[in-house]
Design a protein around this motif. Sequence first.
Motif, mmCIF file in Angstrom:
data_model
loop_
_atom_site.group_PDB
_atom_site.id
_atom_site.type_symbol
_atom_site.label_atom_id
_atom_site.label_comp_id
_atom_site.label_asym_id
_atom_site.label_seq_id
_atom_site.Cartn_x
_atom_site.Cartn_y
_atom_site.Cartn_z
ATOM 1 N N THR A 173 149.289 102.205 46.728
ATOM 2 C CA THR A 173 150.325 102.204 47.847
ATOM 3 C C THR A 173 149.856 103.435 48.928
ATOM 4 O O THR A 173 151.107 104.018 49.889
ATOM 5 C CB THR A 173 152.158 103.346 47.652
ATOM 6 O OG1 THR A 173 151.413 104.805 46.492
ATOM 7 C CG2 THR A 173 152.052 102.245 46.593
ATOM 8 N N ASN A 174 149.065 103.885 48.365
ATOM 9 C CA ASN A 174 147.702 105.316 49.686
ATOM 10 C C ASN A 174 149.190 106.523 49.447
ATOM 11 O O ASN A 174 149.663 106.814 50.538
ATOM 12 C CB ASN A 174 147.440 104.237 51.111
ATOM 13 C CG ASN A 174 147.358 105.566 51.621
ATOM 14 O OD1 ASN A 174 146.185 106.485 51.479
ATOM 15 N ND2 ASN A 174 147.306 105.560 53.462
ATOM 16 N N GLY B 12 145.952 100.765 49.378
ATOM 17 C CA GLY B 12 147.280 100.867 50.258
ATOM 18 C C GLY B 12 147.706 98.784 50.477
ATOM 19 O O GLY B 12 148.299 99.273 50.946
ATOM 20 N N SER B 13 146.916 98.544 49.424
ATOM 21 C CA SER B 13 147.187 96.659 49.177
ATOM 22 C C SER B 13 148.623 96.873 48.620
ATOM 23 O O SER B 13 148.586 94.982 48.425
ATOM 24 C CB SER B 13 146.364 95.777 49.079
ATOM 25 O OG SER B 13 145.681 96.033 47.521
ATOM 26 N N GLY C 219 154.991 103.425 51.045
ATOM 27 C CA GLY C 219 154.500 101.257 51.484
ATOM 28 C C GLY C 219 155.955 100.559 52.147
ATOM 29 O O GLY C 219 156.345 101.383 52.362
ATOM 30 N N LEU D 31 139.850 98.803 51.578
ATOM 31 C CA LEU D 31 141.151 97.742 51.727
ATOM 32 C C LEU D 31 141.956 97.248 50.938
ATOM 33 O O LEU D 31 142.970 97.168 50.895
ATOM 34 C CB LEU D 31 140.146 96.474 52.249
ATOM 35 C CG LEU D 31 140.628 95.343 52.323
ATOM 36 C CD1 LEU D 31 141.747 94.962 53.545
ATOM 37 C CD2 LEU D 31 139.738 93.576 52.790
#
Lengths: 456, 456
Positions: free
Chosen positions: B144-145, B195-196, B415, B192
């Motif tokens: 989720t960064n 956070g995806s 997110g 990439l």
Amino acid sequence: MDLAAKLADVVGAGYVLTGADASEDYSHDETLSAEPVRPAYVVRPATAAEVADLLRVATEANTPVTARGSGSGLSGAAVPRENGILVSFDRMTKVIEIDTDNHVAVVQPGVTLQELEDRTAEVGLVYPVYPGELSASLGGTAATNAGGMRAVKYGVTRHHVLGLEAVLPTGEVLRTGGKFVKASTGYDLTQLIVGSEGTLALITEATLKLQPRVAHQATVLAPFADLDTVVRAVPKVVGSGLAPLILEYIDAMTMGAITYTADLQLGIPDQVRDTSQAYLVVMLENRASDRLDADVEAVGTLLSELGAVDAYVLPGPSARKLIEAREKAFFTAKGAGADEIIDTVLPRASLPQFMAKVTEIAQANESFVVGCGHAGDGNVHLAVFQKDTEKRTATLRGLFEAGMALGGAISGEHGIGHAKKHYFLDLEDPAKIDLMRRIKQAFDPAGILNPGVLFD
Amino acid sequence: MDLAAKLADVVGAGYVLTGADASEDYSHDETLSAEPVRPAYVVRPATAAEVADLLRVATEANTPVTARGSGSGLSGAAVPRENGILVSFDRMTKVIEIDTDNHVAVVQPGVTLQELEDRTAEVGLVYPVYPGELSASLGGTAATNAGGMRAVKYGVTRHHVLGLEAVLPTGEVLRTGGKFVKASTGYDLTQLIVGSEGTLALITEATLKLQPRVAHQATVLAPFADLDTVVRAVPKVVGSGLAPLILEYIDAMTMGAITYTADLQLGIPDQVRDTSQAYLVVMLENRASDRLDADVEAVGTLLSELGAVDAYVLPGPSARKLIEAREKAFFTAKGAGADEIIDTVLPRASLPQFMAKVTEIAQANESFVVGCGHAGDGNVHLAVFQKDTEKRTATLRGLFEAGMALGGAISGEHGIGHAKKHYFLDLEDPAKIDLMRRIKQAFDPAGILNPGVLFD
């Protein structure tokens, strides 16, 4: 209508150059081993809308497109295709905004590091990425994820690009990120485009993070009896919490060459100089001069404990000259006849093992290898002297393999481009290469953006 | 052989749970508005090889897969599909290595922030990302960064993930990045995947950057007459060069709620408290206690100049309790009956305009909106009280639009997940959404990874 006419329709006839009208400058970057290539067309757009239109034209004509900032790259990523279009950003050189509240600069891709340095200095801020070549463009440094000496404290270009305006080969203009340091709102397109060497999108604007400019700096130079002791000292200096701005190692051969070229006297006694095989350069900074003085003393003590023969606080002018000379190490190596320059990165604590392997590999291939490097980052810059292509290739391959075996990567900051593509395709995990190709396809289905860079 | 049997073949029969055997915990994260969903299968792998095998099985069966760390997320990205597989990382909880020379931790995805905090404290290092919920897993915070209060000094999860081991839905195990802070060697797959939200690959190991742990900390609490003065002060505090570790604003309503819940007396005179509509919390740190003292004094003077009613240096225990109470603001809001929590991010200098819009939008939609936020990052955490779904949706949409109009993004650190997907798909540039879909396709051609998260 032929392609030149269509491109002239987009940017104006005066901004499309063909044949001998295009300066020889457009045919190369600074890569030592790359052959210059004259592009069929040089196009000089003034706006993102023009970039979008010219990319649509190129897509329709299925013509390769290569972007160029200042041409100071070291991987050949700005060398055009013979039948292709070179997009030069030398008309997009505007600092759009220096935002002192958000600590952000918004720039066009052709703005140079020197220009940004001057503009930020006026307001007490700094763009701390310092790859050494101040004529480099910000578009170019973003495309290669340029690094430099201050990365040990501030990180590299990637860590300072907060947002982009970028144009896809299909002509869509995207805005990614913004004037904030964080977001969790979909995939991070900014970070994907940074370092993609012109293969995914053309950058037409960058939003860059600035830092408060720190008032006081001091430089300590420490000679060591041997390179091994230097590289073993590095993790301890980083671990001290003194947060050096610069932490460079320079081998004796390179120190001799760069100080000779710069006509720089460091005042090191002959006896010390003659018995020192390597140097550590530590630059510190602080808001307060008394704190800086205390830190300089602490670093001097630490370096002695770590085996330095001595530690000299360089007077301001000498320090500046030494850092400038170090920045120009590439040109010194080039002048000395180096045949290739590499910038392998590895875990900094593995530097001793790597440097031992370098000696081995150089001897086995009858090459001469010297260098310096961003020791705090584990980023080693080596000049390889070997005229024979086969032996040189074997040397480079050996160095890259050794770095990767220690958990490193082929390039820390110069990029892959054309120059290191074959090593990259050869040594990297094929599953990763395949995934990268599919990502490339997602951005550039027709494959017109810098074909031959990164991939075949 | 049915799917449960095939999965049992991969991880062992004891580690596949179906029906009522799977705890209700697996059906939700902490998102307020999300409906819990019981997955068809809960699978608890022990190794990356098992993750690869189970993804191959899932791909073959075309069954959706959702990854789960500790389930403390706030966007619904860990809520499984009814017919799907929930991959729980609660057996992959090993700290593989704390590397004190390279300042790196290598962890399995199920390791919690608390565990890493304890392990790094032992060796004088710190993982400075501090989203507040210490039970959160490192795999989850990478997916989720996650951000938190210390981002103003140290950045967010993205800035500390140096490398990953990640498994593609096709079962390929990739290693990205490494124990170094920089590389220019192909596309940055690490950034990439961070956070995806589990839509591109499953993270089975993370290499994290650590920092030297700073010995001394102090917390200054400054009440202000109104919120506008607080948010106008923020850029000046950041610009001072004092490098705050934490720079939070808390509105009076939220301050009342969190101190009441934590039974915390801050010793602020009644008269000051009664006339203060908002607070700024500034935490500083330094290696040396005398430097810290000087910085605390400087920040006190600065806050007075910027309009603070007063500035209190909180004693250690009160400071700790206040920060803990602030960390638990989400649970306080939940306890108070908040219907949704958002975390819009915008340029920090635009906070005053945004907060004015918040008041307007809340009134127009008859909603009650209070909050606090990472003011230094422009990351505003708002609790929205509005039972009516239509009015709540209109409130949220208004807030997101207002943030984006000021150059911000929907989520700074929580997110998008399911919870904010419709706003995201509605408000974001369709060209960017399309590009993200193509990137998703490059990783996950069968679309089995967390379908319904980010995209429909």
